[in-house]
Design a protein around this motif. Structure first.
Motif, PDB file in Angstrom:
ATOM      1  N   ASP A   1       0.936  -1.242  -0.001  1.00 26.48           N
ATOM      2  CA  ASP A   1      -0.115  -0.015  -0.028  1.00 26.48           C
ATOM      3  C   ASP A   1       0.772   1.282  -0.055  1.00 26.48           C
ATOM      4  O   ASP A   1       0.342   2.279  -0.170  1.00 26.48           O
ATOM      5  CB  ASP A   1      -1.157   0.034   1.296  1.00 26.48           C
ATOM      6  CG  ASP A   1      -0.232  -0.117   2.580  1.00 26.48           C
ATOM      7  OD1 ASP A   1       0.782  -0.677   2.639  1.00 26.48           O
ATOM      8  OD2 ASP A   1      -0.873   0.302   3.525  1.00 26.48           O
ATOM      9  N   LEU A   2       2.152   1.148   0.146  1.00 32.71           N
ATOM     10  CA  LEU A   2       2.885   2.453   0.270  1.00 32.71           C
ATOM     11  C   LEU A   2       3.920   2.314  -1.087  1.00 32.71           C
ATOM     12  O   LEU A   2       4.673   3.557  -1.166  1.00 32.71           O
ATOM     13  CB  LEU A   2       3.867   2.349   1.689  1.00 32.71           C
ATOM     14  CG  LEU A   2       3.126   2.292   2.806  1.00 32.71           C
ATOM     15  CD1 LEU A   2       4.119   2.256   4.120  1.00 32.71           C
ATOM     16  CD2 LEU A   2       2.165   3.472   2.994  1.00 32.71           C
ATOM     17  N   ALA A   3       4.015   1.408  -2.040  1.00 29.80           N
ATOM     18  CA  ALA A   3       4.547   1.492  -2.950  1.00 29.80           C
ATOM     19  C   ALA A   3       4.296   2.348  -4.074  1.00 29.80           C
ATOM     20  O   ALA A   3       2.946   2.699  -4.261  1.00 29.80           O
ATOM     21  CB  ALA A   3       4.465   0.104  -3.518  1.00 29.80           C
ATOM     22  N   THR A   4       5.196   2.872  -4.623  1.00 30.01           N
ATOM     23  CA  THR A   4       4.762   4.042  -5.941  1.00 30.01           C
ATOM     24  C   THR A   4       5.199   3.219  -7.351  1.00 30.01           C
ATOM     25  O   THR A   4       5.398   4.054  -8.269  1.00 30.01           O
ATOM     26  CB  THR A   4       5.424   5.280  -5.706  1.00 30.01           C
ATOM     27  OG1 THR A   4       6.674   5.093  -5.397  1.00 30.01           O
ATOM     28  CG2 THR A   4       4.406   6.005  -4.643  1.00 30.01           C
ATOM     29  N   GLU A   5       5.652   2.263  -7.211  1.00 29.75           N
ATOM     30  CA  GLU A   5       6.501   1.789  -8.515  1.00 29.75           C
ATOM     31  C   GLU A   5       6.401   0.230  -8.532  1.00 29.75           C
ATOM     32  O   GLU A   5       6.133  -0.593  -7.887  1.00 29.75           O
ATOM     33  CB  GLU A   5       8.197   2.079  -8.134  1.00 29.75           C
ATOM     34  CG  GLU A   5       9.214   1.684  -9.160  1.00 29.75           C
ATOM     35  CD  GLU A   5      10.459   1.915  -8.621  1.00 29.75           C
ATOM     36  OE1 GLU A   5      10.622   2.749  -7.799  1.00 29.75           O
ATOM     37  OE2 GLU A   5      11.251   1.054  -9.130  1.00 29.75           O
TER      38      GLU A   5
ATOM     39  N   LEU B   1       5.479   4.121 -12.814  1.00 24.87           N
ATOM     40  CA  LEU B   1       5.397   4.967 -11.588  1.00 24.87           C
ATOM     41  C   LEU B   1       4.148   5.409 -11.196  1.00 24.87           C
ATOM     42  O   LEU B   1       3.578   6.066 -11.906  1.00 24.87           O
ATOM     43  CB  LEU B   1       6.446   6.199 -11.451  1.00 24.87           C
ATOM     44  CG  LEU B   1       8.049   5.821 -11.891  1.00 24.87           C
ATOM     45  CD1 LEU B   1       8.993   7.030 -11.945  1.00 24.87           C
ATOM     46  CD2 LEU B   1       8.417   4.997 -10.195  1.00 24.87           C
ATOM     47  N   LEU B   2       3.647   5.364 -10.162  1.00 22.25           N
ATOM     48  CA  LEU B   2       2.413   5.856  -9.525  1.00 22.25           C
ATOM     49  C   LEU B   2       2.648   7.241  -9.107  1.00 22.25           C
ATOM     50  O   LEU B   2       3.754   7.638  -8.285  1.00 22.25           O
ATOM     51  CB  LEU B   2       1.738   5.036  -8.398  1.00 22.25           C
ATOM     52  CG  LEU B   2       1.469   3.566  -9.105  1.00 22.25           C
ATOM     53  CD1 LEU B   2       0.960   2.566  -7.692  1.00 22.25           C
ATOM     54  CD2 LEU B   2       0.093   3.617  -9.760  1.00 22.25           C
ATOM     55  N   PRO B   3       1.432   8.108  -9.231  1.00 24.08           N
ATOM     56  CA  PRO B   3       1.411   9.441  -8.544  1.00 24.08           C
ATOM     57  C   PRO B   3       1.674   9.730  -7.080  1.00 24.08           C
ATOM     58  O   PRO B   3       2.238  10.549  -6.538  1.00 24.08           O
ATOM     59  CB  PRO B   3       0.265  10.110  -9.233  1.00 24.08           C
ATOM     60  CG  PRO B   3      -0.687   8.991  -9.388  1.00 24.08           C
ATOM     61  CD  PRO B   3       0.059   7.760  -9.923  1.00 24.08           C
ATOM     62  N   GLY B   4       1.255   8.586  -6.517  1.00 24.87           N
ATOM     63  CA  GLY B   4       1.279   8.620  -4.890  1.00 24.87           C
ATOM     64  C   GLY B   4       0.820   7.134  -4.389  1.00 24.87           C
ATOM     65  O   GLY B   4       0.389   6.231  -5.319  1.00 24.87           O
ATOM     66  N   PRO B   5       1.233   6.761  -3.178  1.00 25.09           N
ATOM     67  CA  PRO B   5       0.665   5.354  -2.606  1.00 25.09           C
ATOM     68  C   PRO B   5      -0.403   5.141  -2.514  1.00 25.09           C
ATOM     69  O   PRO B   5      -1.055   5.997  -1.949  1.00 25.09           O
ATOM     70  CB  PRO B   5       1.685   5.294  -1.391  1.00 25.09           C
ATOM     71  CG  PRO B   5       1.771   6.739  -1.097  1.00 25.09           C
ATOM     72  CD  PRO B   5       1.855   7.543  -2.156  1.00 25.09           C
ATOM     73  N   SER B   6      -1.061   4.067  -3.023  1.00 26.43           N
ATOM     74  CA  SER B   6      -2.434   3.687  -2.922  1.00 26.43           C
ATOM     75  C   SER B   6      -2.675   2.188  -3.455  1.00 26.43           C
ATOM     76  O   SER B   6      -2.377   1.770  -4.441  1.00 26.43           O
ATOM     77  CB  SER B   6      -3.411   4.513  -3.742  1.00 26.43           C
ATOM     78  OG  SER B   6      -4.392   4.194  -3.919  1.00 26.43           O
ATOM     79  N   GLY B   7      -3.246   1.361  -2.217  1.00 24.99           N
ATOM     80  CA  GLY B   7      -3.280   0.100  -2.435  1.00 24.99           C
ATOM     81  C   GLY B   7      -4.622  -0.244  -3.498  1.00 24.99           C
ATOM     82  O   GLY B   7      -4.122  -0.929  -4.471  1.00 24.99           O
TER      83      GLY B   7
ATOM     84  N   ASP C   1      -5.365   1.680  -6.083  1.00 22.45           N
ATOM     85  CA  ASP C   1      -4.905   2.148  -7.334  1.00 22.45           C
ATOM     86  C   ASP C   1      -3.938   1.138  -8.069  1.00 22.45           C
ATOM     87  O   ASP C   1      -3.989   0.844  -8.989  1.00 22.45           O
ATOM     88  CB  ASP C   1      -3.921   3.518  -7.350  1.00 22.45           C
ATOM     89  CG  ASP C   1      -5.014   4.834  -7.166  1.00 22.45           C
ATOM     90  OD1 ASP C   1      -6.398   4.465  -6.977  1.00 22.45           O
ATOM     91  OD2 ASP C   1      -4.655   5.789  -6.936  1.00 22.45           O
ATOM     92  N   LEU C   2      -3.158   0.491  -7.081  1.00 23.31           N
ATOM     93  CA  LEU C   2      -2.313  -0.519  -7.542  1.00 23.31           C
ATOM     94  C   LEU C   2      -3.016  -1.662  -7.856  1.00 23.31           C
ATOM     95  O   LEU C   2      -2.373  -2.428  -8.912  1.00 23.31           O
ATOM     96  CB  LEU C   2      -1.153  -0.980  -6.200  1.00 23.31           C
ATOM     97  CG  LEU C   2       0.168  -1.448  -6.448  1.00 23.31           C
ATOM     98  CD1 LEU C   2       0.888  -0.363  -7.588  1.00 23.31           C
ATOM     99  CD2 LEU C   2       0.910  -1.466  -5.355  1.00 23.31           C
TER     100      LEU C   2
ATOM    101  N   GLN D   1      -6.979 -10.696  -0.761  1.00 24.21           N
ATOM    102  CA  GLN D   1      -8.211 -11.449  -1.195  1.00 24.21           C
ATOM    103  C   GLN D   1      -8.940 -11.079  -2.534  1.00 24.21           C
ATOM    104  O   GLN D   1      -9.198 -11.668  -3.305  1.00 24.21           O
ATOM    105  CB  GLN D   1      -9.348 -11.584  -0.212  1.00 24.21           C
ATOM    106  CG  GLN D   1      -8.860 -12.073   1.154  1.00 24.21           C
ATOM    107  CD  GLN D   1      -8.619 -13.749   0.958  1.00 24.21           C
ATOM    108  OE1 GLN D   1      -8.928 -14.201  -0.056  1.00 24.21           O
ATOM    109  NE2 GLN D   1      -7.848 -14.168   1.796  1.00 24.21           N
ATOM    110  N   TYR D   2      -8.699  -9.872  -2.777  1.00 25.72           N
ATOM    111  CA  TYR D   2      -9.230  -9.173  -4.028  1.00 25.72           C
ATOM    112  C   TYR D   2      -8.424  -9.597  -5.089  1.00 25.72           C
ATOM    113  O   TYR D   2      -9.180 -10.287  -6.059  1.00 25.72           O
ATOM    114  CB  TYR D   2      -9.330  -7.625  -3.830  1.00 25.72           C
ATOM    115  CG  TYR D   2      -9.790  -6.711  -5.289  1.00 25.72           C
ATOM    116  CD1 TYR D   2     -10.987  -6.685  -5.601  1.00 25.72           C
ATOM    117  CD2 TYR D   2      -8.748  -6.109  -6.188  1.00 25.72           C
ATOM    118  CE1 TYR D   2     -11.506  -6.446  -6.822  1.00 25.72           C
ATOM    119  CE2 TYR D   2      -9.041  -5.673  -7.142  1.00 25.72           C
ATOM    120  CZ  TYR D   2     -10.469  -5.728  -7.485  1.00 25.72           C
ATOM    121  OH  TYR D   2     -10.838  -5.139  -8.990  1.00 25.72           O
ATOM    122  N   LEU D   3      -7.211  -9.449  -5.100  1.00 35.10           N
ATOM    123  CA  LEU D   3      -6.254 -10.076  -6.308  1.00 35.10           C
ATOM    124  C   LEU D   3      -6.436 -11.588  -6.578  1.00 35.10           C
ATOM    125  O   LEU D   3      -6.405 -12.018  -7.626  1.00 35.10           O
ATOM    126  CB  LEU D   3      -4.885  -9.643  -6.149  1.00 35.10           C
ATOM    127  CG  LEU D   3      -4.483  -8.091  -6.085  1.00 35.10           C
ATOM    128  CD1 LEU D   3      -2.973  -7.731  -5.546  1.00 35.10           C
ATOM    129  CD2 LEU D   3      -4.758  -7.654  -7.328  1.00 35.10           C
TER     130      LEU D   3
END
Lengths: 470, 117
Positions: free
Chosen positions: B17-21, B40-46, B48-49, B72-74
């Motif tokens: 959830d804190l990754a941006t890459e 690269l993501l604009p900001g950390p978001s589980g 969005d990832l 579980q979602y994935l």
């Protein structure tokens, strides 16, 4: 940096996660709790950077850890981490510097505390826990209870005022328990209890050789309260030179221990308490004005018991239940007359005095109900003084003449005097009245009268002769 | 087949959830095809990832710590999630390609902290 088996055994006994890090912030050891939280065994992750293992979101974590290594000062950060079973839990991270002597290598001790339970309870529940020792239904106390969350939420200095025995210490502790510093120490210091030199050393610590008898370094109470709250009670009695030093600590959060040339940084919250009127002390030059303003950021005034409508009954019943339970006695309550006397008593010592009165009565009372005879004798003939302490407290207009009254409040006394009723002026007169009342109540039966008075028959006979009542 | 490694510089990121890459590898017959793509993501978001992973039509993701909800979602979207992995992305990929990557794996390459930052 390696960990001795004995140390690891101690770490395993702690109910929080603990990690030992080297100066490159790599894991050297983890205790069993942290093994469970992270899902990794210590030997698996040895040498791996802690952020990959702990999976936390602590803001500026790396910067904080390096600062602890550089300054040697403990630090506390809060955040969350992902556990091995994919749960995100809020944690408090306490980082302290350590050095393993055998290799002279600096490192860090990291304590990971799961605070999800605290968070789940929320602030209001914390307040309830903190307030469980303070009783009161009166509007004046409700104001205090409403104020408490505000006082607990901030880190600002609080000045708690109120007459002696009103519960200043309890309120200070309740503020601490409801605050974010609750997990750390609450240290209480009575500024009036120690001479100036000793107090300075107690508060700020000293180094070895600072003065005759200083055989070893002493950390001082300010350092022991690190992360927590220090409560300086009777702050009005703090000597002037120490007032300057306290002001410096409040401003800079650092001080020099006695005899040391090295500054010590502290992270504490200060709560002060006094029964004196600090403003008056400032006017008389006995208290520094700048310190007064610094301490008086937030203020809580505890009302005297006589102004807490209805609380006397609540407190006296509470104390009876508590103290009788401790003594294994089956006391159910108070007789009507005893209750009446307690309700109208002036309580210069406030809740503390009420508790002492009830404790005395519970010890003396052999039956199921506390009667007048079981109350301390001074209640029957209380001396109300226009003492300095009352004059110095919050309501100087409450000064009253010194006179002896028969268990009545000054209000009742003044009403009595106004109505032209004679007021008892000496103990012998009061005693004479009591004997006459007992004799008339028992129809002149001296045995029954002596029981009524709680005396032996011979004492009654002696007093009857003494006062020429025969 | 597509393998997505949630990364932070050249390592698997400690937290999903804190990754941006993310580094995306196309795999054919157990070998990567072409150069990996880094997004690269604009900001950390589980959330969005998760969206990005679905959009990329990934078959497998490799990450550090991940919350149960995202995991579980994935999995529900039929994506194989290998979590709690520590190591360099290159070493981790090699293990994944060989079919030996397990959840909780610590892939000892140079994960000693010195070179990452």
């Amino acid at each position: 940096m390696t960990c001795w088996p004995e140390i690891l055994e101690i770490l395993n006994g702690v109910p929080h996660g603990i990690a030992l890090l080297d100066d490159q912030l790599r894991i050297t050891e983890m205790n069993q709790v942290l093994n469970v939280i992270t899902g990794y065994a210590s030997e698996e992750v040895r040498g791996i950077r802690e952020d990959y293992v702990l999976r936390g979101n602590f803001a500026d974590q790396e910067k904080v850890l390096h600062e602890v290594l550089a300054n040697g000062e403990m630090a506390v950060v809060e955040g969350d981490m992902i556990t091995a079973n994919r749960r995100k839990i809020p944690v408090r991270l306490t980082v302290s510097p350590v050095t393993i002597q055998s290799v002279s290598q600096p490192g860090l001790l990291m304590v990971v505390e799961d605070i999800s339970l605290h968070r789940a309870k929320g602030l209001s529940a914390d307040n309830q826990v903190a307030l469980k020792d303070i009783l009161g239904f009166s509007p004046r106390m409700q104001e205090i209870f409403e104020l408490l969350p505000v006082l607990a939420h901030t880190d600002a200095t609080v000045l708690v005022t109120g007459e002696t025995g009103t519960g200043k210490d309890l309120l200070a502790e309740a503020i601490h328990k409801a605050s974010k510093r609750a997990a750390y120490s609450f240290i209480k210091v009575n500024c009036g209890a120690l001479p100036e030199n000793l107090l300075e050393s107690e508060l700020f610590g000293h180094v070895r050789g600072a003065f005759t008898g200083a055989h070893s370094d002493k950390p001082g109470l300010f350092r022991l309260a690190q992360g927590g709250t220090i409560f300086l009670t009777e702050i009005g009695d703090l000597p002037l030179p120490l007032q300057v030093k306290l002001l410096t600590v409040l401003d800079d959060r650092e001080f020099y221990p006695v005899g040391s040339s090295k500054k010590v940084k502290v992270d504490i919250r200060l709560i002060t308490g006094t029964h004196r009127n600090l403003k008056e002390l400032v006017d008389h030059g006995k208290f520094r004005e700048d310190l007064y303003f610094r301490l008086n950021v937030l203020r809580a005034h505890l009302p005297p018991l006589r102004e807490r409508e209805g609380d006397i009954r609540l407190l006296r019943d509470h104390f009876v239940q508590l103290l009788a339970g401790n003594l294994g006695k089956k006391i159910k309550g108070f007789g009507q007359e005893a209750a009446e006397i307690l309700n109208h008593y002036y309580y210069p010592g406030n809740v503390r005095e009420l508790r002492n009165i009830v404790e005395y009565a519970v010890n003396i009372c052999p039956g199921a109900k506390i009667e007048v005879a079981h109350l301390p004798t001074y209640i029957h003939s209380v001396t109300v003084k226009a003492s300095q302490s009352l004059a110095e407290t919050i309501r100087p207009e409450q000064q009253i003449e010194e006179r002896q009254i028969n268990g009545l409040s000054p209000l009742v006394l003044s009403e009595q005097a106004a109505a032209g009723q004679p007021v008892a002026t000496s103990w012998s007169e009061i005693e004479k009245k009591k004997i006459l009342a007992a004799l008339s109540k028992t129809g002149g039966n001296r045995s029954k009268a002596s029981k009524e008075l709680g005396w032996g028959r011979s004492t009654l006979w002696r007093k009857i002769n003494q006062y020429n009542l025969a | 087949m597509k393998i997505v490694i949630i990364s932070k510089a050249e390592y698997v990121a400690p937290r999903f959830d804190l990754a941006t890459e993310v580094t995306i590898y196309s795999v054919i017959s157990g070998r990567t095809k072409g150069e990996p793509r880094t997004v690269l993501l604009p900001g950390p978001s589980g959330d969005d990832l998760c969206g990005l992973i679905l959009k990329e039509d990934a078959n497998m993701i490799v990450c550090g710590g991940i919350e149960e909800e995202h995991y579980q979602y994935l999995v529900w979207k039929k994506i194989k999630v290998v979590d709690r992995v520590i190591g360099k992305t290159a070493d981790v990929l090699s293990l994944a390609l060989a079919g030996n990557l397990q959840a909780g794996a610590i892939v000892r390459g140079e994960v000693d902290g010195g070179s990452e930052k």
